[in-house]
Design an enzyme around this catalytic site. Structure first.
Site, short mmCIF file in Angstrom:
data_model
loop_
_atom_site.label_atom_id
_atom_site.label_comp_id
_atom_site.label_asym_id
_atom_site.label_seq_id
_atom_site.Cartn_x
_atom_site.Cartn_y
_atom_site.Cartn_z
N HIS A 169 5.78 5.23 13.29
CA HIS A 169 6.12 6.02 11.92
C HIS A 169 5.15 6.73 11.28
O HIS A 169 5.18 7.29 10.33
CB HIS A 169 7.03 5.20 11.23
CG HIS A 169 6.48 4.20 10.34
ND1 HIS A 169 6.20 3.01 10.98
CD2 HIS A 169 5.67 4.01 9.20
CE1 HIS A 169 5.53 2.16 10.18
NE2 HIS A 169 5.41 2.82 9.04
N GLU A 199 -0.04 -9.13 -1.17
CA GLU A 199 -0.71 -8.61 0.11
C GLU A 199 -1.97 -7.90 -0.04
O GLU A 199 -2.11 -6.48 0.21
CB GLU A 199 0.22 -7.82 1.05
CG GLU A 199 -0.28 -7.59 2.42
CD GLU A 199 0.82 -6.67 3.29
OE1 GLU A 199 0.75 -5.58 3.14
OE2 GLU A 199 1.68 -7.30 4.05
N HIS A 215 12.35 5.19 13.31
CA HIS A 215 12.42 5.27 12.00
C HIS A 215 13.27 6.62 11.49
O HIS A 215 13.38 7.60 12.30
CB HIS A 215 10.93 5.63 11.52
CG HIS A 215 10.64 5.51 10.18
ND1 HIS A 215 10.96 6.44 9.19
CD2 HIS A 215 9.88 4.73 9.54
CE1 HIS A 215 10.51 6.35 8.16
NE2 HIS A 215 9.82 5.17 8.05
N ASP A 251 0.91 -1.31 0.03
CA ASP A 251 -0.01 0.02 -0.05
C ASP A 251 0.88 1.20 0.06
O ASP A 251 0.39 2.40 0.39
CB ASP A 251 -0.98 -0.06 1.34
CG ASP A 251 -0.10 -0.18 2.51
OD1 ASP A 251 1.08 0.03 2.38
OD2 ASP A 251 -0.65 -0.59 3.48
N ARG A 278 2.26 8.45 9.03
CA ARG A 278 1.93 9.55 8.76
C ARG A 278 0.76 10.20 9.43
O ARG A 278 0.57 11.40 9.94
CB ARG A 278 1.50 9.79 7.23
CG ARG A 278 2.75 10.15 6.61
CD ARG A 278 2.47 10.38 4.84
NE ARG A 278 3.57 11.25 4.24
CZ ARG A 278 4.61 10.62 3.82
NH1 ARG A 278 4.88 9.10 4.12
NH2 ARG A 278 5.50 11.23 3.16
N GLU A 318 -2.28 4.98 2.69
CA GLU A 318 -2.15 3.78 2.55
C GLU A 318 -3.59 3.03 2.26
O GLU A 318 -3.68 1.96 1.31
CB GLU A 318 -1.59 2.84 3.67
CG GLU A 318 -0.04 3.12 3.74
CD GLU A 318 0.39 4.37 4.59
OE1 GLU A 318 -0.61 4.92 5.08
OE2 GLU A 318 1.61 4.54 4.66
C1 UD1 Z 1 6.52 4.85 3.85
C2 UD1 Z 1 5.08 4.30 3.41
C3 UD1 Z 1 4.48 3.48 4.60
C4 UD1 Z 1 5.24 2.70 5.27
C5 UD1 Z 1 6.52 3.08 5.74
C6 UD1 Z 1 7.51 1.95 6.10
C7 UD1 Z 1 3.92 5.62 1.74
C8 UD1 Z 1 3.03 6.77 1.72
N1 UD1 Z 1 4.35 5.50 2.97
O1 UD1 Z 1 6.32 5.69 4.94
O2 UD1 Z 1 3.03 2.97 4.05
O3 UD1 Z 1 4.51 2.12 6.41
O4 UD1 Z 1 7.16 3.76 4.45
O5 UD1 Z 1 8.55 2.33 6.94
O6 UD1 Z 1 4.49 5.24 0.99
N2 UD1 Z 1 14.21 8.27 5.34
C9 UD1 Z 1 15.69 8.13 5.32
N3 UD1 Z 1 16.22 6.91 4.80
C10 UD1 Z 1 15.53 5.89 4.95
C11 UD1 Z 1 14.09 5.83 4.71
C12 UD1 Z 1 13.35 7.07 4.93
O7 UD1 Z 1 16.32 9.10 5.70
O8 UD1 Z 1 16.10 5.08 4.34
C13 UD1 Z 1 13.43 9.55 5.79
C14 UD1 Z 1 13.56 10.43 4.38
O9 UD1 Z 1 13.69 11.91 5.05
C15 UD1 Z 1 12.27 10.54 3.89
C16 UD1 Z 1 11.30 10.22 5.15
O10 UD1 Z 1 12.03 9.41 5.92
O11 UD1 Z 1 11.69 11.57 3.39
C17 UD1 Z 1 10.03 9.46 4.87
O12 UD1 Z 1 9.98 8.40 3.96
P1 UD1 Z 1 8.67 8.12 3.23
O13 UD1 Z 1 8.77 6.87 2.49
O14 UD1 Z 1 7.99 9.13 2.51
O15 UD1 Z 1 7.69 7.85 4.36
P2 UD1 Z 1 7.33 6.90 5.44
O16 UD1 Z 1 6.93 7.27 6.65
O17 UD1 Z 1 8.62 5.96 5.63
N1 UDP Z 2 11.82 -3.48 10.80
C1 UDP Z 2 13.21 -3.53 10.93
N2 UDP Z 2 13.91 -2.69 11.55
C2 UDP Z 2 13.28 -1.82 12.26
C3 UDP Z 2 11.50 -1.52 12.17
C4 UDP Z 2 11.12 -2.68 11.37
O1 UDP Z 2 13.69 -4.66 10.09
O2 UDP Z 2 14.05 -0.97 12.75
C5 UDP Z 2 10.80 -4.50 10.15
C6 UDP Z 2 9.72 -5.30 10.81
O3 UDP Z 2 10.27 -6.37 11.29
C7 UDP Z 2 8.82 -5.52 9.74
C8 UDP Z 2 8.87 -4.16 8.73
O4 UDP Z 2 10.18 -3.57 8.99
O5 UDP Z 2 9.16 -6.64 9.05
C9 UDP Z 2 7.93 -3.41 9.03
O6 UDP Z 2 8.29 -2.09 8.33
P1 UDP Z 2 7.57 -0.63 8.92
O7 UDP Z 2 7.16 -0.87 10.12
O8 UDP Z 2 8.45 0.56 8.42
O9 UDP Z 2 6.24 -0.40 7.96
P2 UDP Z 2 4.70 -1.10 7.89
O10 UDP Z 2 4.84 -2.56 8.07
O11 UDP Z 2 4.14 -0.35 8.98
O12 UDP Z 2 4.50 -0.64 6.77
#
Ligand code: UD1
Ligand code: UDP
Length: 383
Positions: free
Chosen positions: A210, A120, A244, A98, A212, A134
């Site tokens: 984490h 999924e 995160h 999603d 939004r 999502e």
């Molecule tokens: C995204 C997904 C969410 C998922 C989450 C898993 C969307 C809209 N949201 O949200 O469904 O649950 O990933 O974690 O697709 N960043 C880093 N390094 C990284 C990853 C992220 O610096 O490796 C920082 C960046 O500043 C980035 C911000 O995190 O802009 C947010 O990342 P983003 O993918 O936009 O949103 P998530 O909250 O991670």
């Molecule tokens: N996870 C990880 N390291 C972390 C936090 C989460 O490997 O520090 C793994 C967790 O075990 C799961 C997945 O990341 O498999 C979940 O990701 P996240 O919570 O970022 O996203 P969501 O599932 O809510 O979309």
């Protein structure tokens, strides 16, 4: 035999954890030409998963930027994927779950009239703004996809209720396949604090947060509640919180929780470390989707830091409870579970409503069947 060209597309940590085992399963099968494109909506958090599973993507769009917006992610992924799909012309594009990558991946494939398989599929809260964005991403991918790999029978019924009745398969969740490769009894953590914690004598609570829709007041309340719990139960509680990398989350978590001796704010864990920590902890408090699926399989109770969940199966099984996002409710529910209680014992048992470790095999079989390379569809998970 003409091979079926299947391209997996993903970009974030959870998608990678759940798609890597499938990408590897497809690449082991002779009937498929398996290709992998990452958008890198996440960077470090994605690369860590690719390293663990030793998966080398064929294409990397490298789209991530700090504090990215939903529009920039979607637009960059859409344009980047158009080029890749035009160049490769896959027979099938597989997207997962999603995220913005998922939605852009399905839409970009649809624009090229390439079939989409949704891994999924069928999870719903029926609230368009929660989880945001999502819930809407997942619904829109449901319309775009031709093949729908539903983890559970309830997910399949959700799609049927929307009039999506063709190309449905109940496969289990691939995350349970992943879990089988990562958890080990003798595991040594690379972050020494995790080796030093006394998992027998202390209640080690694993926290992640984490989403939004929790940005702002809900996240403020969640962090305040954690600070209160840590202070109140300082003799026997240890909170481990891999934060995160989102700057929004980093700022909020550190502002509330820095300097509290029994709160350990650590960098994101790689997936092996995370699964092994989960296997040892006492309780999980999280707004993550993936953790809600993994913890029940490891016998760990979960308090969900959200108002709703699209994963009701473990709630029904009694191992997951919705704590909401309000300070009082979180403190009350967690206090009721800390330091052993009848309530805790009722929640702490292993259930497997999300999979049996064979989801990837079923999805690969379903694809082969769809393209006429098998006589029968796969058996159904839970069937
Ligand atoms: C995204 C997904 C969410 C998922 C989450 C898993 C969307 C809209 N949201 O949200 O469904 O649950 O990933 O974690 O697709 N960043 C880093 N390094 C990284 C990853 C992220 O610096 O490796 C920082 C960046 O500043 C980035 C911000 O995190 O802009 C947010 O990342 P983003 O993918 O936009 O949103 P998530 O909250 O991670
Ligand atoms: N996870 C990880 N390291 C972390 C936090 C989460 O490997 O520090 C793994 C967790 O075990 C799961 C997945 O990341 O498999 C979940 O990701 P996240 O919570 O970022 O996203 P969501 O599932 O809510 O979309």
């Amino acid at each position: 035999m003409n091979k079926i060209k299947v391209m997996t597309v993903f970009g974030t940590r959870p998608e990678a954890i759940k798609m890597a085992p499938l990408a590897l399963e497809l690449s082991r099968r002779p009937e498929f030409d398996a290709l992998c494109c990452v958008t890198a909506q996440h960077r470090e958090m994605l690369d860590s998963v690719l390293d663990i599973f030793q998966l080398r993507p064929d294409f990397d769009l490298d789209v991530m930027e700090p504090r990215q917006t939903l529009s920039t992610i979607t637009a960059k992924c859409l344009l980047g994927l158009e080029k890749v799909f035009k160049q490769v012309r896959p027979d099938l594009v597989l997207v997962h779950g999603d995220t913005s990558t998922t939605f852009a991946g399905a839409l970009a494939a649809f624009y090229q009239q390439i079939a989409v398989g949704h891994v999924e599929a069928g999870l719903r809260t029926w609230d368009r703004y929660s989880p945001f964005p999502e819930e809407m991403n997942r619904s829109m991918v449901g319309r775009l996809a031709e093949l729908h790999f539903c983890p559970t029978a309830a997910n399949r019924r959700n799609l049927e209720a929307e009039g999506i009745t063709k190309g449905l398969f109940v496969t289990g969740n691939t995350v349970i396949d992943a879990l089988r490769t990562t958890v080990r009894k003798d595991y040594t953590f690379s972050q020494d604090i995790l080796n030093r914690l006394d998992y027998e004598k202390k209640d080690v609570i694993l926290v992640t947060c984490h989403r939004r829709e929790n940005y702002g007041q809900p996240m403020e309340d969640i962090m305040s509640a954690l600070a209160f719990l840590a202070g109140t139960y300082d003799k026997f509680l240890e909170i481990v919180y891999p934060v995160h990398l989102s700057p929004v989350v980093q700022e909020c978590a550190h502002r509330h929780l820095d300097g509290i001796p029994n709160v350990h704010l650590i960098p994101p864990l790689d997936v092996e470390e995370m699964h092994n920590l989960m296997a040892r902890c006492y309780l999980v408090m999280t707004d993550s989707g993936g953790l809600q699926e993994e913890a029940p399989a490891l016998g760990k109770p979960v308090l969900v830091l959200r108002r709703e969940t699209e994963r009701p199966e473990a709630v029904a099984a009694g191992t997951v409870k919705l704590a909401g996002v309000g300070y009082d409710e979180i403190v009350d529910m967690a206090s009721g579970l800390i330091s052993g209680s009848g309530e805790y014992d009722k929640m702490a048992h292993t259930v497997n409503p999300y999979g049996d470790g064979r989801a990837c095999a079923r999805i690969a079989d379903a694809i082969a069947w769809h393209f006429g390379l098998r006589d029968t569809p796969p058996d159904e998970f839970g069937g």
